[in-house]
Design a protein around this motif. Structure first.
Motif, PDB file in Angstrom:
ATOM      1  N   THR A  84     -91.656  82.045   9.462  1.00 12.06           N
ATOM      2  CA  THR A  84     -92.325  83.277   9.036  1.00 12.06           C
ATOM      3  C   THR A  84     -93.534  83.499   9.942  1.00 12.06           C
ATOM      4  O   THR A  84     -94.425  82.650  10.016  1.00 12.06           O
ATOM      5  CB  THR A  84     -92.800  83.158   7.572  1.00 12.06           C
ATOM      6  N   ARG A 116    -102.435  94.824   4.855  1.00 14.57           N
ATOM      7  CA  ARG A 116    -101.957  94.888   6.245  1.00 14.57           C
ATOM      8  C   ARG A 116    -102.851  94.057   7.180  1.00 14.57           C
ATOM      9  O   ARG A 116    -103.220  94.494   8.263  1.00 14.57           O
ATOM     10  CB  ARG A 116    -101.899  96.340   6.751  1.00 14.57           C
ATOM     11  N   LEU A 155     -98.367  83.596  -0.675  1.00 16.08           N
ATOM     12  CA  LEU A 155     -97.234  84.126   0.082  1.00 16.08           C
ATOM     13  C   LEU A 155     -95.996  83.984  -0.797  1.00 16.08           C
ATOM     14  O   LEU A 155     -95.764  82.933  -1.403  1.00 16.08           O
ATOM     15  CB  LEU A 155     -97.049  83.342   1.384  1.00 16.08           C
ATOM     16  N   THR A 156     -95.212  85.078  -0.869  1.00 17.03           N
ATOM     17  CA  THR A 156     -94.097  85.066  -1.826  1.00 17.03           C
ATOM     18  C   THR A 156     -92.884  84.311  -1.315  1.00 17.03           C
ATOM     19  O   THR A 156     -92.061  83.866  -2.085  1.00 17.03           O
ATOM     20  CB  THR A 156     -93.665  86.506  -2.164  1.00 17.03           C
ATOM     21  N   GLU A 157     -92.770  84.165  -0.025  1.00 19.56           N
ATOM     22  CA  GLU A 157     -91.566  83.549   0.522  1.00 19.56           C
ATOM     23  C   GLU A 157     -91.884  83.094   1.936  1.00 19.56           C
ATOM     24  O   GLU A 157     -92.439  83.863   2.714  1.00 19.56           O
ATOM     25  CB  GLU A 157     -90.458  84.610   0.563  1.00 19.56           C
ATOM     26  N   ASP A 183     -94.896  89.045  10.422  1.00 17.31           N
ATOM     27  CA  ASP A 183     -94.234  89.189   9.118  1.00 17.31           C
ATOM     28  C   ASP A 183     -95.281  89.184   8.003  1.00 17.31           C
ATOM     29  O   ASP A 183     -95.242  90.014   7.089  1.00 17.31           O
ATOM     30  CB  ASP A 183     -93.299  87.992   8.841  1.00 17.31           C
ATOM     31  N   LEU A 184     -96.180  88.218   8.080  1.00 11.88           N
ATOM     32  CA  LEU A 184     -97.177  88.059   7.018  1.00 11.88           C
ATOM     33  C   LEU A 184     -98.082  89.291   6.937  1.00 11.88           C
ATOM     34  O   LEU A 184     -98.444  89.739   5.851  1.00 11.88           O
ATOM     35  CB  LEU A 184     -98.009  86.794   7.248  1.00 11.88           C
ATOM     36  N   LYS A 185     -98.428  89.821   8.095  1.00 12.85           N
ATOM     37  CA  LYS A 185     -99.279  91.014   8.138  1.00 12.85           C
ATOM     38  C   LYS A 185     -98.539  92.196   7.505  1.00 12.85           C
ATOM     39  O   LYS A 185     -99.110  92.957   6.729  1.00 12.85           O
ATOM     40  CB  LYS A 185     -99.625  91.326   9.591  1.00 12.85           C
ATOM     41  N   ARG A 186     -97.267  92.339   7.840  1.00 15.31           N
ATOM     42  CA  ARG A 186     -96.458  93.447   7.334  1.00 15.31           C
ATOM     43  C   ARG A 186     -96.369  93.401   5.810  1.00 15.31           C
ATOM     44  O   ARG A 186     -96.453  94.405   5.131  1.00 15.31           O
ATOM     45  CB  ARG A 186     -95.062  93.386   7.957  1.00 15.31           C
ATOM     46  N   ARG A 187     -96.225  92.157   5.306  1.00 11.06           N
ATOM     47  CA  ARG A 187     -96.053  92.007   3.861  1.00 11.06           C
ATOM     48  C   ARG A 187     -97.368  92.062   3.082  1.00 11.06           C
ATOM     49  O   ARG A 187     -97.365  92.198   1.868  1.00 11.06           O
ATOM     50  CB  ARG A 187     -95.433  90.631   3.577  1.00 11.06           C
ATOM     51  N   SER A 188     -98.483  91.878   3.820  1.00 14.69           N
ATOM     52  CA  SER A 188     -99.773  91.793   3.134  1.00 14.69           C
ATOM     53  C   SER A 188    -100.179  93.158   2.588  1.00 14.69           C
ATOM     54  O   SER A 188     -99.962  94.192   3.226  1.00 14.69           O
ATOM     55  CB  SER A 188    -100.831  91.274   4.123  1.00 14.69           C
ATOM     56  N   SER A 189    -100.764  93.140   1.389  1.00 15.12           N
ATOM     57  CA  SER A 189    -101.129  94.414   0.762  1.00 15.12           C
ATOM     58  C   SER A 189    -102.195  95.126   1.593  1.00 15.12           C
ATOM     59  O   SER A 189    -102.246  96.343   1.636  1.00 15.12           O
ATOM     60  CB  SER A 189    -101.637  94.161  -0.660  1.00 15.12           C
TER      61      SER A 189
END
Lengths: 352, 352
Positions: free
Chosen positions: B87, B99, B20-22, B91-97
């Motif tokens: 987070t 989805r 996770l980037t952030e 959010d994590l799902k949205r950011r995941s490559s």
């Protein structure tokens, strides 16, 4: 065994006041009625069962078994509103002017079943027996047809507790959204016991090689089991019947007035690990019946299998039924020689 | 109380390998850290709780209470993946490559929480305490940060049994179909007890005047209660967080190797009427810990309220926590005069 479809071509009025113009009752009969028709036994099936007793109680219904078609005529009627040959909830909904499922009560089902007594010329059953909702119906039979049976045996049954009502409520909501598989899985949790689940599945991953740590799609073994059961149930049962029959369960209750009508001898059977119908509740109901003058007694099936033990442990179930149905049981108890305390203890363990 | 958002601007690698980037962690702090930072207490919230301990444990967290902000600095972090300021799974799902919701484990959550220790300069908590999934996290903390706490208190928590896994499995399926209200209602059955439901609702019709015998829409009181709870939950919780956190619960387990790492004193608290985490299982876990050399003990909260009693009965909960956290407790036990057997019995009832 032979099956008959009993058709009633006159109006059948439900407790709600709604009138059904025609009903069909699928009935299975095992064995033969004797000359004076004194050997008939009526079996009430469980929520999703059928009239074909041999398909779900073959360890109990067999030659030499607790229900013996060589000696007795064993009769089972698929419930009005079920989907195994009788007029189904779907049929009733289709025929209804408001396109709604009618409310069918345990009183209605008992009254529809009694039509069969007329048809077969049976004035009185030797015994009436059922488990779960079948046990509710056996008790309703005792109330509504006081002269209709010598012995009434209700297994793992009592008016639903608030937890039972809650479970049915959630299940019907799932069904209303088309998710009868989810309803079935919730129901299965209440039919089994935590101990049995731990013994059978524990925390093992699903047996087809899934790894729950890997993805949301990968399941534990108990998840795989439940999904299998849910999918199978979706194929074999109708949404409308599930709604109708769980509602009938909800509404079953026993007032003091009801109980005062009972004339049959009543045996209640609790299952030690049942959390849907806790044995303490069944025992309390037996005490209540006895306090109100009913010849009632309580037996307990010792099992870790939960509510469904009356189906899944036919051996133990049979020995309790055999004990209840034995014409000599009182004599046996009185004659039990003090020199054989072991025999007494064996009985104390399965029947108290 | 003040709240802080702790932002980690470097990569955070999950146990699964996903990076996770952030991440952001919403934290609530009650009271003040003393000079040597020896008065910090870490609280882990339950499945759908937030960092705002006063909103769900106000009877425990208060001046003069078992958790006393006048004396201690009480810290609580909303879980990575929850939806109350940290987070979220969404959010994590949205950011995941792909989805997809990542799998976050109790190890990941403990490690994210420990970032806070670094930020606040806390080397060691006086105590780490949590109930239900919060109790799992307290135990995971004891395993992963052996020097991180003097005392770890896990209430109504153990690795999930097969029944617990089954309940979560069905709930996640309901959530995947958009029915988080149904998931919540199923969960509530496991958080309450049959006895409590009978006392509160019995077979009474819904209090707004419905009559269950009249239609399928008319409910019993317990149905009305569950529907109210389900609707409220739908408004306050996110589907993705429910999936992520129940999966973390599922995966929590304790191997012997894990247990051998523990250095903190561990107190496990069972609740007498809890059927999701039966007290016998919690007690057995305490014995297992002790057998593996952990300074472990077992306490029991006597209540009819089921699993949620640690939230709904703050008075009893506080007295147990106060006993565990009292620096004099050993002295007390040793000093208990034989002339006052009553005192001993009082303790035997709430803490054994």
């Amino acid at each position: 065994m032979f099956e008959i479809d009993l058709l009633l071509n006159e109006p059948f009025e439900l407790e709600s006041g709604e009138v059904l113009t025609e009903i069909k009752l699928r009935t299975a009969i095992y064995g033969k009625l004797n000359a004076d028709r004194s050997n008939a036994v009526l079996v009430f099936h469980a929520l999703t069962g059928s009239a074909r007793v041999h398909e779900w109680w073959d360890g109990v219904l067999k030659e030499g078994g607790a229900l013996d078609p060589e000696k007795d005529a064993i009769v089972c009627v698929n419930y009005l509103g079920s989907c195994y040959g009788s007029t189904s909830a779907k049929d009733l909904k289709r025929r209804s002017s408001r396109r709604e499922i009618p409310i069918v009560t345990t009183r209605d089902i008992v009254r529809s079943t009694s039509l069969l007594m007329e048809y077969l010329g049976i004035g009185r059953f030797k015994a009436v027996v059922g488990g779960s909702v079948g046990g509710m119906l056996a008790l309703q039979f005792a109330v509504d047809l006081p002269q209709g049976a010598d012995e009434v045996i209700a297994i793992a049954a009592a008016p639903l507790s608030a937890m039972g009502l809650a479970l049915n409520h959630i299940q019907r909501q799932a069904v209303a959204r088309g998710d009868i598989d989810i309803a079935r899985k919730i129901a299965l949790l209440s039919y089994r016991s935590p101990r049995q689940f731990d013994d059978r599945f524990g925390r093992k991953p699903n047996r087809n090689g899934e790894d729950p740590a890997k993805s949301f799609q990968h399941r534990f073994d108990v998840g795989g089991y439940l999904d299998h059961q849910g999918a199978a149930f979706r194929k074999r049962f109708e949404l409308e019947s599930y709604e109708l029959l769980t509602k009938a369960m909800d509404l079953f209750d026993l007032t003091d007035e009801d109980i005062l009508k009972i004339r049959a001898r009543v045996s209640l059977v609790g299952i030690s690990s049942d959390w849907l119908f806790p044995p303490a509740d069944i025992r309390a109901l037996a005490v209540r019946l006895a306090d109100l003058g009913v010849d009632a007694r309580y037996h307990e099936l010792a099992s870790e299998a939960g509510h469904d033990a009356f189906l899944s442990e036919p051996g133990t179930m049979s020995s309790i039924l055999r004990h209840i149905l034995s014409p000599d049981r009182l004599e046996y108890a009185e004659a039990a020689p003090a020199e054989h305390p072991r025999d007494e203890r064996r009985f104390a363990a399965s029947c108290s």
